[in-house]
Structure formats: structure tokens, C-alpha cells
Design an enzyme around this catalytic site. Structure first.
Site, PDB file in Angstrom:
ATOM      1  N   ILE A  70      51.168  37.811  71.624  1.00  0.00           N
ATOM      2  CA  ILE A  70      50.330  37.300  71.960  1.00  0.00           C
ATOM      3  C   ILE A  70      48.939  38.063  72.284  1.00  0.00           C
ATOM      4  O   ILE A  70      49.058  39.042  73.339  1.00  0.00           O
ATOM      5  CB  ILE A  70      50.205  36.168  73.116  1.00  0.00           C
TER       6      ILE A  70
ATOM      7  N   GLU B 175      47.356  27.079  64.352  1.00  0.00           N
ATOM      8  CA  GLU B 175      47.807  25.875  64.020  1.00  0.00           C
ATOM      9  C   GLU B 175      49.405  25.458  64.196  1.00  0.00           C
ATOM     10  O   GLU B 175      49.544  24.252  64.168  1.00  0.00           O
ATOM     11  CB  GLU B 175      47.863  26.102  62.276  1.00  0.00           C
TER      12      GLU B 175
END
Ligand code: MOS
Length: 732
Positions: free
Chosen positions: A616, A692
Site C-alpha cells: 500500500i 476498484e
């Protein structure tokens, strides 16, 4: 640079800047209103004029003639350009529907004219005076009515897959499910409508617009206008949301360019909200049939997923079976997608095309199947996990931790307290909990960047990458800071300008990983240039704290840059790792709902999403992506639906009053957890996409929670009150 072998240790792994919770560097510009969105570019010395679009009032047919006499003589009008004036145009590579030009009408609200006036109000008033004489033709607008006429699209769309003998395995399975599910047409409903300003200078045109993909737009605008691509300068530094609706050139840019030419003035065109719905693209509705067969121990032996969707002639599939090809094990399997020709507005990509609507169905089916085999739905998913592509077992996943997401989420959410179906009631509220898996493929696209070092030691990144609200500015600055060994305050980022190197752009959740990899590649070039200038061996040079060191020599970057500065430029390209290994992202959604026993009103009480998506890059911007996606999933579950007028062929609820997206009051509590992982197969950043993923599966988790609360199984989205109320217990 070409990424061909799994990443080893590199400067990004220092994690001094990458991976840190840094607030977005463009935040101040946005909160103080100084970030210039497409329509807002304003030079006080430029005499802007305003263009207002006219949309076709029929869904299919031809225009015999247009009468613009009244519009042309209306107050303030400078020019009227009609679709007949400009003639039939070549279509952009990424466009299915014609945007403007010629006499053919392919869908309702196709642009047929632009009226340019001194003020917006004058343009709008005159646009109402434009008359068109149509030869209307019959169209087809109803997916379920046309389903029998569906066709198999060409092989490039990969409509079919099959492994083993599904039919036989399904027939002999101990436990089976055969159900159909539907998802409606949906609108991106981004805050900022499509908008462009065009200004000609001789045969060159500058267009400020709102685009996710600068280079695609530039090519397609060149094709549509019939000008050389080199004559078009595109700018899109700030974008008020896109969700796929701004992947492809739209009519606003074309109308602004033609309007500006005709009026000989720079022209601003924003699509009014109803045009966003019917003039642009939408996520196509689907009908999905899922069959699953399992043994009594819960092992899936047969799984089939078929999907039907529609689009204009020449258009593509909503690839709703994507995830079923990869998510669960099962020796016998088939998927199939069929396409119906419809004359509705163009169907196209919306956030997680394929997986988002596909998981809306599949993850209900999995919940139903778990109940039939008598297993907890988390356990059922764990039993059917696979570490290889189930259709091509020789391809392992690069990294897959679906099980970790499910287990951690169950623990954090208190899954062990899930009530038995229909058994928990608090006053008027029936309470339930639901779970669903999240899955979205991880794509990569080539991405270029230029990185400059100046005599102040400031690093400036230039790339045509876009930031659609996602945080691109910030993660790109973090990447350059990490690579060059400087603080983020020493980095400037310039995005969304066609004069900069071509990037991946923003789409398919490939933006973050691809664009930062491009910046990584450019920084390697800049590091080499610095080392070479100083006579350092670039392999030994360490970039840290604004200094470059080698052996016992160290030089401040500002000094190394010298008066002329130094530049590195490169494009990250991708080898075969995505072919040899299946690269995907995973997650688990947990939702608790209350359903009013008398009215059927559903209120979400809390949501948790656990994501496994590689490194991340910035937990703040990544979390922001996921909570936005969870919110979008709540809309998809409970309210969002474009209502089709199947007689006239258009979407009736063409504004944000009728197309209902969630508001703050709908979303009380959200938690996001990221698994601590890296994926060295994905890129030197070891990151994957998350924007998404966060949407994929949410709606099914909500649906499953509603079932747990009420015992009512809904298979047709959105879950409005009418679909629940008949199945709720009597209120005495
Ligand atoms: Mo996404 S639908 O590729 O912006």
C-alpha cells in the site's frame, strides 16, 4: 526499463516516504478552490464564449434537416454548429457511438448541435430553439426481451471458456444451485460533469478537459476533428471523478473544438447533468445465470457462469464472468458471455467493469450454496480456495491471500456473533450480517515520466498521468522522494498535460502501480545521470537526506545538479510476468444491516473491508479509495438503477435526484484494513491496484446481510423496499 523478473530489494523498500500516511499534496489547492478543473480555467484577458449542447430527441434514425434560424438570431449567439454542418466524422479508436457529425442518430441525446453565445444563459436559451426533423426508426431497448437474439461476440472478447465436463459433473453433484440474477444499468454519477474549453491558435488547438486518459483522448480527438495529433495540446490536471466515464473522448471536447472554430473564440462546454446520463456511457445491465455443484463436504465440483448484456452495434460485453474464471476451485467449469444489440446510449467501462456486476451475482450464489451444503459462508470459500488459475493450473497466482482477508475480517467484525437467519430483532429492526469475497484483476500499462533535478535540489516530476481524486499527485511525489532520497517537500509534481511523457493514465485500477513504476524508471535514469556526472559508480551511489554518497565522497543533490540541472526520462514497460503468473487483488467485505420489519427499509449499520493488494503506497489515499468504493457498492445494492424507457429508448432518471447515490446518512461506519504484503511480481513498487477492488463484492455482502436479517433472498438489484416487503414477517 522493462520489468521482466520479480523485483528484488530496491530503494523503494526503504519506506521512508512510500507507505507513509501522507496527506494529499494537492489537498490545499482543492480545499481552497485553487485547483483548476476543466471548466474553471480562466484568464481575465480571454474573451471566452459558452457552448451549450443540443441532444437528439430520438433514440434511432436519421436527421432529415435542421432549422437553426431562430437560434442564430437569438440574443448573444455567436455561432451554431450542427451535426449536418460538420458531416460524418471518423470515429476515435476507443469510441463506439459517434460523438458528433453526420445525419445518423444512434442513441437518445447524441449531440446534434452546439450553440455558442456570449453567456451560458444565452447559449442555453438559444439551444432550445434549434429544430430537427427526424426520420425515426424502430430501436431495441429491452435487454430481457431481446435476450434470445443475443450473439456470441468475436473471439477477441473471449466470450467462452470451458474445462472438464461441466454438465456431467453438475448432474452428478450431491448439492446443486441454479439461479439467475440481474444487475441494472448504472451511471458513473461523478461530481464533475464532462467539460472542456477549446482555444484555437491557427491550426493548433489547446483543450482543457476532464480526462482519465490524456493520450487516448488526444489521439481520438485528432481522429474526430481530422487534425494532426501534434496540433492538439490537452490539459487535464484536476478531475472531479471519472469512475470510467472519462476514459474515452466525449462530446464536450468535440463540441468545444468545433464551437470555438466557428465562433473564432475560446469556448467552454460543460455537459448538463442529463447529458452525462444519456449522452455519455454507462455500465450495462446484465442477466446472469449461475450453476454450482458441490460434494457434501463443500468442495465445488462444477461451476458455470453465463452472462448477457447489451450494447450499440460494434460495442462490447460487460465481462461479468471474469472473476468466476479465477476465484474458486472446481475441476469442471464453463463460462459464457453473449451480447445483445441495443440502441440505448453506449455501454462501457465503469469502475471494475466485469468484476463489479459479476460479483454482485456470484457472491450471492456462493452464500446460497454455503447454506445448501450447511457450511458457514467463510468456511465454504476457504474450502474452495485455489492458489492457481483454475482454468490453467500451470499458472499460479503471483500472490493470493483471500483466506487471510476472510479470517482477519471475521475476527475484526465479530462474525462468530452472526445470528441465525431471521432471528435477531431490535425493536422494529431485523438485524443481519453478510460477507462476500472481493476480487479484481491487477492490470499494468506502460507508463512514462520525466524527472528533473534543479540547482535548489528540487525534484520535479512530469507525466501525463491523471489524478481523478485518487491521490496520484501524492504517491508520485512519494515515489520520487524515496528514489532520490529527499523529503516530499522537495518534490513537485506536474500531471495531466499532453506535453509530458505518456503514462498509463487512470483506469482499471492500474494507475497507481503503473504510474509510480514509470516514475521509478525515470528516477533510475536521473540517479545514473547524477552518478555519472560526479564520476560515481551508479551501483554504489546512495541517495539519502538530500545527498548522494559513494565511498567517502558525498555531494548535496543541489550541487550535483549544477546550474543547468539534470533530467531523467523513461517508460516502464512490462514483460511476461503477468502471463506466467495470474496477478489479482483480493479482499473480504463484511456488512451488518438492519431491515425495518414493517417497511422493508434497509439501513447499513457497519461495514468492514479487508484488502490484500500488494504494497500500500499510502494508507490514507488507499483507504480513501476503498471507503469510496464501499459507498458506491452500497448505492449499487440499495438504490442505483438507470430506469430504461423501453418504448422511447432512453434513461428516464437522468439527474442526481432520480439516480440515487448514497449520502452521508446512508453510511454510518466504515473500517478498512490492508494486509501487510508485497507482490514482487507486480512491479518494482511491489504494489497492486486497490481503487476498484474495494467495490467488488460489496453489494453482495449487503444482499447476504439482508438475507441473514430477514430470510428474504433478493437476486435482482437494486434491493428496493418492494422486493423485501412481501417476505417480511407479519407485524401484528
Ligand atoms: Mo476504470 S472503469 O477503467 O476508470
Amino acid at each position: 526499463m522493462k520489468f521482466e523478473t520479480p523485483a528484488t530489494t530496491n530503494p523503494i523498500d526503504r519506506l521512508k516516504v512510500i507507505g507513509q500516511p501522507i496527506h494529499r499534496i494537492d489537498g490545499e489547492l482543492k480545499t481552497t478552490g485553487r485547483a483548476m478543473y476543466a471548466y474553471e480555467w480562466h484568464d481575465p484577458n480571454t474573451p471566452y464564449a459558452y457552448g451549450y449542447p443540443v441532444g437528439a430527441a430520438i433514440a434511432k434514425g436519421r436527421i432529415n434537416a435542421m432549422d437553426v434560424t431562430a437560434a442564430k438570431s437569438a440574443p448573444g449567439v455567436l455561432a451554431v454548429v450542427t451535426t449536418l454542418d460538420v458531416g460524418k466524422r471518423k470515429k476515435g479508436k476507443f469510441n463506439t457511438a459517434n460523438l458528433f457529425g453526420g445525419d445518423e442518430v444512434q442513441h437518445y441525446h447524441q449531440a446534434i448541435a452546439v450553440v455558442v453565445a456570449e453567456t451560458f444563459e444565452e447559449a442555453r436559451a438559444a439551444a432550445a430553439l434549434v429544430k430537427a426533423d427526424y426520420a425515426e426508426e424502430r430501436g431495441t431497448f429491452d435487454l430481457s426481451a431481446e435476450r434470445r437474439a443475443a450473439k456470441k461476440p468475436d473471439e477477441s472478447q473471449e466470450p467462452d471458456t470451458a474445462v472438464g465436463d461441466f454438465e456431467a459433473a453438475f448432474r452428478s453433484a450431491s448439492v446443486t444451485l441454479d439461479q439467475s440474477y440481474t444487475t441494472p444499468d448504472q451511471s458513473h454519477a461523478m461530481m464533475e460533469p464532462h467539460a472542456s474549453i477549446a482555444a484555437w491558435n491557427g491550426d493548433e488547438v489547446t483543450v482543457w478537459t476532464s480526462s482519465q486518459m490524456i493520450d487516448w483522448w488526444r489521439s481520438d480527438l485528432a481522429t474526430t476533428l481530422g487534425v494532426d495529433k501534434g496540433k492538439i495540446h490537452l490539459m487535464s490536471p484536476f478531475i472531479g471523478g471519472g469512475f470510467g466515464g472519462k476514459l474515452f473522448l466525449r462530446a464536450d471536447a468535440v463540441l468545444a473544438a468545433f464551437g470555438a472554430k466557428a465562433a473564432n473564440r475560446p469556448v467552454k462546454v460543460a455537459l448538463p447533468r442529463p447529458f452525462v446520463i444519456n449522452n455519455t456511457t454507462h455500465r450495462p445491465a446484465t442477466i446472469q445465470r449461475i450453476r454450482i455443484g458441490a460434494e457434501r463436504n463443500g468442495k465445488i465440483t462444477a461451476i458455470a457462469h453465463e452472462s448477457w448484456s447489451g450494447d450499440l452495434p460494434g460495442g462490447g460485453l460487460e465481462t461479468a464472468v471474469n472473476q468466476t474464471r479465477l476465484l474458486y476451485a472446481g475441476a469442471n467449469r464453463m463460462t459464457a458471455m453473449r451480447l445483445v444489440t441495443l440502441d440505448l446510449p453506449e455501454g462501457n467501462a465503469m469502475r471494475a467493469p466485469g468484476e463489479a456486476p459479476g460479483l454482485m451475482a456470484l457472491e450471492i450464489a456462493i452464500d446460497e450454496m454455503a447454506e445448501r451444503v450447511g457450511m458457514d459462508p467463510i468456511e465454504f470459500r476457504i474450502v474452495n480456495d485455489t492458489q492457481v488459475d483454475p482454468e490453467k493450473p500451470e499458472r499460479p497466482f503471483s500472490h493470493r491471500d483471500l483466506i487471510g482477508c476472510l479470517k482477519l475480517g471475521a475476527d475484526r467484525f465479530g462474525w462468530s456473533n452472526r445470528p441465525k437467519v431471521g432471528s435477531r430483532r431490535e425493536g422494529d429492526w431485523l438485524i443481519g450480517m453478510g460477507v462476500a469475497a472481493a476480487f479484481r484483476n491487477n492490470l499494468v500499462l506502460p507508463s512514462g515520466a520525466r524527472v528533473k533535478l534543479d540547482r535548489q535540489g528540487v525534484v520535479t516530476v512530469e507525466t501525463d498521468m491523471t489524478d481523478i481524486g485518487t491521490g496520484s499527485y501524492t504517491i508520485i511525489a512519494q515515489t520520487a522522494a524515496e528514489m532520490m532520497g529527499v523529503g516530499i517537500d522537495k518534490v513537485a509534481v506536474q500531471l495531466g498535460d499532453s506535453r509530458f511523457p505518456v503514462s498509463a493514465g487512470s483506469g482499471g485500477q492500474f494507475g497507481a502501480n503503473s504510474s509510480t513504476s514509470g516514475v521509478y524508471a525515470a528516477c533510475i535514469k536521473l540517479r545514473d545521470a547524477i552518478a555519472q556526472k560526479l564520476g560515481f559508480n551508479s551501483g554504489d551511489a546512495v541517495f539519502e537526506n538530500g545527498i548522494v554518497r559513494s565511498g567517502n565522497r558525498s555531494v548535496p543533490l543541489a550541487e550535483a545538479a549544477g546550474p543547468g540541472g539534470l533530467v531523467g526520462e523513461d517508460t516502464m514497460e512490462w514483460g511476461d510476468l503477468a502471463k506466467t503468473h495470474q496477478q489479482s487483488t483480493f479482499g473480504a467485505h463484511f456488512v451488518e444491516v438492519g431491515v425495518d420489519v414493517a417497511t422493508g427499509e434497509t439501513r447499513i449499520r457497519r461495514m468492514l473491508t479487508v484488502c490484500a493488494a500488494g504494497r500500500i503506497l499510502n494508507p490514507i489515499t488507499a483507504r480513501s479509495q476503498v471507503i469510496g468504493a464501499m459507498t458506491m457498492g452500497a448505492g449499487g445494492a440499495l438504490s442505483e438503477e438507470l430506469a430504461v424507457d423501453t418504448r422511447r429508448g432512453f434513461f428516464v432518471n437522468h439527474d442526481l435526484a432520480g439516480y440515487e447515490v448514497p449520502v452521508h446518512a446512508d453510511i454510518p461506519h466504515q473500517e478498512v484494513v490492508f494486509m501487510a504484503e508485497t507482490d514482487p511480481m507486480s512491479s518494482p513498487m511491489k504494489a497492486k491496484g486497490v481503487g476498484e477492488l474495494g467495490l467488488c463484492g460489496v453489494a453482495a455482502a449487503i444482499t447476504n446481510a439482508i438475507y441473514n436479517a430477514t430470510g428474504v433472498r433478493v437476486r435482482h438489484y437494486p434491493i428496493t423496499l418492494d422486493k423485501l416487503i412481501g417476505g417480511l414477517p407479519d407485524v401484528a
